[in-house]
Design an enzyme around this catalytic site. Structure first.
Site: not given
Length: 251
Positions: A46, A63, A124, A185, A213
């Site tokens: 990251k 993160d 990322e 989502t 989801p």
């Protein structure tokens, strides 16, 4: 276009997003989880993380901590997150407040060091694809100089089709390969989610890797594992079937 060694890119990917808070870390963690499951020496990077808190005398970003937990090689934070900024705001602003300058050259130096310490890297991005890093460069410039295949995370909510198509165009404009995309989502009340995925599938010229989801609140490690179960990374360029497939893997 890039300073990266192509031989070192065969098992490395850049995770981009259509916006901030749309699940890049969840997907990056799921990729690392999948690599670890097949025994690959993997590490998450990251490069820029904005928002940190002090715990036991050490600055932590949630993160960055998730990526560290999912990778199978433990490496110094100075390499995996060379710019850990304290305020959760636009990174170029957070850096100025700490009298620092985010330099892509330093990120590339850390990346090259990591390629010699692990067999697979998941890098990322920060926020969306065009987030400023300093007065002259943004995350698209970083992605371009890394030259890695890009995995795009699309946060499913109203407006996501426009955001996803614009981001796909921006990735192509930098001469980068959009290697795959994922629907995540973020708004459980979004109408016609499946129709939105279908619309994107017909317009994005890259493999659809799966739909994550909205899941019940879980500890981070369980959430990442659950997300990985909804995704298939096998079509990504350089994705190994096993540890032994990677050249230079350690026995």
């Amino acid at each position: 276009m890039t300073d990266a060694n192509p031989d070192q890119q065969k098992a490395a990917w850049f995770i981009a997003g259509t916006d901030t808070e749309i699940g890049k870390t969840l997907i990056a963690g799921a990729m690392l989880h999948a690599l670890t499951e097949i025994g690959v020496r993997s590490v998450g990077m990251k490069p820029v993380a904005a928002g940190a808190e002090l715990r036991d005398g050490v600055w932590h970003n949630d993160d960055a901590d998730i990526l560290a937990a999912e990778g199978s090689v433990a490496l110094p934070q100075e390499l995996t997150t060379p710019y850990l900024l304290r305020q959760p705001t636009a990174p170029h602003i957070a850096a100025v407040q700490e009298d620092r300058t985010i330099e892509i050259a330093h990120i590339l130096s850390c990346y090259h060091q990591l390629t010699g310490l692990a067999d697979a890297l998941v890098v990322e991005g920060v926020g969306g694809f065009r987030v400023p890093l300093n007065d002259h460069q943004d995350t698209a410039d970083l992605a371009q100089q890394l030259g890695l295949p890009v995995v795009l995370v699309v946060g499913l909510r109203l407006g996501c089709i426009n955001h996803a198509l614009l981001t796909a165009e921006a990735i192509a404009a930098r001469g980068l390969q959009l290697a795959g995309w994922i629907a995540n989502t973020v708004d459980v009340h979004m109408l016609n989610g499946d129709a939105n995925i279908a619309a994107l599938s017909s317009r994005i010229a890259a493999p659809f890797l799966g739909h994550v989801p909205r899941m019940d609140p879980l500890p981070a490690k369980a959430l990442v594992k659950a997300a990985a179960g909804h995704l298939n990374f096998s079509c990504l360029p350089g994705w190994p079937e096993s540890r032994s497939q990677l050249r230079g893997s350690h026995s």
